[in-house]
Scaffold this active site. Structure first.
Site, PDB file in Angstrom:
ATOM      1  N   CYS A 109       0.818  -1.217   0.000  1.00 49.07           N
ATOM      2  CA  CYS A 109       0.000   0.000   0.000  1.00 49.07           C
ATOM      3  C   CYS A 109       0.852   1.267   0.000  1.00 49.07           C
ATOM      4  O   CYS A 109       0.342   2.360  -0.223  1.00 49.07           O
ATOM      5  CB  CYS A 109      -0.938   0.004   1.199  1.00 49.07           C
ATOM      6  SG  CYS A 109      -2.064  -1.388   1.228  1.00 49.07           S
ATOM      7  N   HIS A 168      -3.090   7.141   4.254  1.00 46.17           N
ATOM      8  CA  HIS A 168      -3.503   5.905   3.575  1.00 46.17           C
ATOM      9  C   HIS A 168      -4.893   5.501   4.079  1.00 46.17           C
ATOM     10  O   HIS A 168      -5.176   5.538   5.279  1.00 46.17           O
ATOM     11  CB  HIS A 168      -2.487   4.792   3.870  1.00 46.17           C
ATOM     12  CG  HIS A 168      -2.903   3.460   3.340  1.00 46.17           C
ATOM     13  ND1 HIS A 168      -3.389   3.291   2.061  1.00 46.17           N
ATOM     14  CD2 HIS A 168      -2.915   2.224   3.917  1.00 46.17           C
ATOM     15  CE1 HIS A 168      -3.683   2.013   1.876  1.00 46.17           C
ATOM     16  NE2 HIS A 168      -3.409   1.347   2.990  1.00 46.17           N
ATOM     17  N   ASN A 184      -9.880  -0.238   1.259  1.00 50.13           N
ATOM     18  CA  ASN A 184      -8.442  -0.034   1.091  1.00 50.13           C
ATOM     19  C   ASN A 184      -8.059  -0.480  -0.320  1.00 50.13           C
ATOM     20  O   ASN A 184      -8.083  -1.672  -0.628  1.00 50.13           O
ATOM     21  CB  ASN A 184      -7.716  -0.853   2.153  1.00 50.13           C
ATOM     22  CG  ASN A 184      -6.201  -0.738   2.058  1.00 50.13           C
ATOM     23  OD1 ASN A 184      -5.663  -0.214   1.095  1.00 50.13           O
ATOM     24  ND2 ASN A 184      -5.524  -1.256   3.066  1.00 50.13           N
TER      25      ASN A 184
HETATM   26  C1  LIG Z   1      -8.814  -6.153  10.778  1.00 50.19           C
HETATM   27  C2  LIG Z   1      -9.351  -5.225  11.841  1.00 50.19           C
HETATM   28  C3  LIG Z   1     -10.459  -4.360  11.236  1.00 50.19           C
HETATM   29  C4  LIG Z   1      -9.957  -6.078  12.931  1.00 50.19           C
HETATM   30  O1  LIG Z   1     -10.499  -5.228  13.945  1.00 50.19           O
HETATM   31  P1  LIG Z   1     -10.307  -5.565  15.480  1.00 50.19           P
HETATM   32  O2  LIG Z   1     -11.096  -4.567  16.231  1.00 50.19           O
HETATM   33  O3  LIG Z   1      -8.821  -5.646  15.716  1.00 50.19           O
HETATM   34  O4  LIG Z   1     -10.986  -6.944  15.580  1.00 50.19           O
HETATM   35  P2  LIG Z   1     -10.346  -8.323  16.106  1.00 50.19           P
HETATM   36  O5  LIG Z   1      -9.333  -8.831  15.130  1.00 50.19           O
HETATM   37  O6  LIG Z   1      -9.932  -8.104  17.535  1.00 50.19           O
HETATM   38  O7  LIG Z   1     -11.598  -9.256  16.066  1.00 50.19           O
HETATM   39  C5  LIG Z   1     -12.708  -9.070  16.920  1.00 50.19           C
HETATM   40  C6  LIG Z   1     -13.692 -10.171  16.667  1.00 50.19           C
HETATM   41  O8  LIG Z   1     -14.328  -9.944  15.402  1.00 50.19           O
HETATM   42  C7  LIG Z   1     -14.218 -11.125  14.592  1.00 50.19           C
HETATM   43  N1  LIG Z   1     -14.122 -10.720  13.191  1.00 50.19           N
HETATM   44  C8  LIG Z   1     -12.990 -10.534  12.445  1.00 50.19           C
HETATM   45  N2  LIG Z   1     -13.343 -10.143  11.217  1.00 50.19           N
HETATM   46  C9  LIG Z   1     -14.687 -10.089  11.192  1.00 50.19           C
HETATM   47  C10 LIG Z   1     -15.624  -9.725  10.192  1.00 50.19           C
HETATM   48  N3  LIG Z   1     -15.258  -9.362   8.954  1.00 50.19           N
HETATM   49  N4  LIG Z   1     -16.938  -9.752  10.504  1.00 50.19           N
HETATM   50  C11 LIG Z   1     -17.344 -10.113  11.723  1.00 50.19           C
HETATM   51  N5  LIG Z   1     -16.499 -10.458  12.720  1.00 50.19           N
HETATM   52  C12 LIG Z   1     -15.192 -10.445  12.442  1.00 50.19           C
HETATM   53  C13 LIG Z   1     -12.984 -11.818  15.100  1.00 50.19           C
HETATM   54  O9  LIG Z   1     -13.030 -13.189  14.790  1.00 50.19           O
HETATM   55  C14 LIG Z   1     -13.068 -11.559  16.581  1.00 50.19           C
HETATM   56  O10 LIG Z   1     -13.975 -12.456  17.156  1.00 50.19           O
HETATM   57  P3  LIG Z   1     -13.674 -13.093  18.626  1.00 50.19           P
HETATM   58  O11 LIG Z   1     -13.662 -11.907  19.552  1.00 50.19           O
HETATM   59  O12 LIG Z   1     -14.836 -14.001  18.799  1.00 50.19           O
HETATM   60  O13 LIG Z   1     -12.360 -13.762  18.504  1.00 50.19           O
HETATM   61  C15 LIG Z   1      -8.248  -4.322  12.444  1.00 50.19           C
HETATM   62  O14 LIG Z   1      -7.352  -5.104  13.191  1.00 50.19           O
HETATM   63  C16 LIG Z   1      -7.467  -3.583  11.384  1.00 50.19           C
HETATM   64  O15 LIG Z   1      -7.987  -2.696  10.716  1.00 50.19           O
HETATM   65  N6  LIG Z   1      -6.165  -3.898  11.219  1.00 50.19           N
HETATM   66  C17 LIG Z   1      -5.343  -3.237  10.210  1.00 50.19           C
HETATM   67  C18 LIG Z   1      -5.599  -3.881   8.872  1.00 50.19           C
HETATM   68  C19 LIG Z   1      -5.069  -3.096   7.730  1.00 50.19           C
HETATM   69  O16 LIG Z   1      -5.230  -1.909   7.662  1.00 50.19           O
HETATM   70  N7  LIG Z   1      -4.428  -3.777   6.764  1.00 50.19           N
HETATM   71  C20 LIG Z   1      -3.925  -3.195   5.589  1.00 50.19           C
HETATM   72  C21 LIG Z   1      -2.775  -2.286   5.841  1.00 50.19           C
HETATM   73  S1  LIG Z   1      -2.175  -1.590   4.368  1.00 50.19           S
END
Ligand SMILES: CC(C)(COP(=O)(O)OP(=O)(O)OC[C@H]1O[C@@H](n2cnc3c(N)ncnc32)[C@H](O)[C@@H]1OP(=O)(O)O)[C@@H](O)C(=O)NCCC(=O)NCCS
Length: 331
Positions: A120, A253, A283
């Protein structure tokens, strides 16, 4: 790597264009493929919908109209371009490069043309590289494209990645200008964190079980993103002798609205100066910053004299910031 523009080497963005595929995929549609909900996606990411390319489209098809729009805005033809860089992790194919394919389709005969891969952050690396080649007198007019069709490399049964990404491309023309333009860059990478966001099986490393889909440790990438967005922006501002109060338009970003809000708060920049379109596009990887630039231009924020701060981050793990004094009149 950090540096300021050379004395007497003003290079600016003189043309800007963007393109997204026609098909809009709203959050509800994704719940047909994975266990998720519109509510979860909006609350955790701020994303409402994204664009997804048709099967018949490759990156060069989406990038071509963006490139043509950027050239038209700069008042140039493809044949005026002597450097064409495409920042992407989803080129049409490994080779020929999408840069060479696009150069051919645009009539940029004999231009140096290639792809640059830095996840990215790719677009930030590419504009820094084009700046350097122009400032050194190696090239005179550059076209820099940032674009990805990440939908092609997502696992459509993995909810932790599927909901985050979308397809799109943007393009900018870089030329020498009498004054203003790029003031400085800060770029970096931390390969030790590379396996938090990766695509196993996409190159020469052989894996027994690689399925060629994006794998991500969301929490680690979140922590990395919130850290580097702030630090890289602060570093480039300090090196250029500017402060956050001087910044008129902040283009982070577009990965997740929570990451953007965190950076905005830590940097102390008023929210009305921040460009956000992740709600509409998700994204788009290398397309993210140029698509946001195009949005800022469309809503009248990019005017000559405005100070624009851009920061990208992504796979590598990598990051990059640029500070530019905008010189182009709005189209
Ligand atoms: C991916 C992201 C949105 C997840 O958000 P989060 O608040 O950290 O959520 P978690 O990973 O703690 O997951 C929370 C719960 O939601 C669940 N979950 C994950 N994805 C899910 C989805 N799409 N829909 C529903 N539930 C989901 C998980 O399994 C977890 O369940 P659990 O509590 O029973 O284990 C966040 O970590 C993020 O934005 N990370 C950066 C990613 C990014 O920007 N990548 C590209 C960079 S260039």
């Amino acid at each position: 790597m950090i540096g300021v523009a050379q004395e007497g080497a003003s290079v600016s963005i003189t043309g800007l264009g963007c393109q997204v595929p026609e098909r809009v995929v709203r959050n509800d549609e994704l719940s047909q493929y994975v266990e998720t909900s519109d509510e979860w996606i909006q609350e955790r990411t701020g994303i409402k919908e994204r664009r997804i390319a048709a099967e018949s489209e490759a990156l060069s098809d989406v990038a071509l109209p963006a490139a043509r729009a950027a050239l038209a805005q700069a008042g140039l033809e493809g044949s005026d371009i002597d450097l064409l860089i495409v920042a992407t992790v989803t080129p049409d194919m490994a080779f020929p490069s999408t840069g060479a394919i696009l150069a051919d389709r645009l009539g940029a005969v004999d231009a140096a043309a290639y792809d640059l891969s830095s996840g990215c952050t790719g677009f930030m690396y590419a504009i820094a590289q084009a700046y350097g080649m122009l400032a050194a007198g190696l090239a005179t007019r550059a076209l820099v494209v940032g674009g990805d069709l990440l939908s092609r490399i997502l696992d459509w049964s993995d909810r932790s990645t599927l909901v985050l990404f979308g397809d799109g491309a943007g393009a900018v023309v870089l030329e020498a200008t009498p004054g203003g333009g790029f003031l400085g860059f800060e770029l970096g990478a931390d390969g030790a964190g590379g396996m938090h966001l990766w695509l196993p099986g996409s190159g020469s490393r052989i894996f027994d079980d690689a399925d060629k889909h994006v794998k991500m440790n969301g929490r680690e990438v979140f922590k990395f993103a919130t850290r580097v967005l702030v630090r890289s922006a602060q570093d480039v501002l300090a090196r250029c002798g500017a402060t956050i109060d001087d910044v008129d338009v902040y283009i982070p970003h577009q990965a997740n609205v929570r990451i953007i809000e965190h950076a905005t708060k830590k940097l102390g920049i008023p929210s009305e100066r921040v460009v956000i379109n992740v709600d509409r596009y998700g994204n788009t990887s290398s397309g993210s910053i140029p698509l946001a630039l195009a949005d800022a231009e469309a809503d009248g924020r990019l005017r000559p004299g405005k100070l624009v701060l851009m920061t990208g981050m992504g796979a590598g793990l990598s990051w990059g910031s640029a500070l530019i004094r905008w010189t182009k009149e709005a189209a």
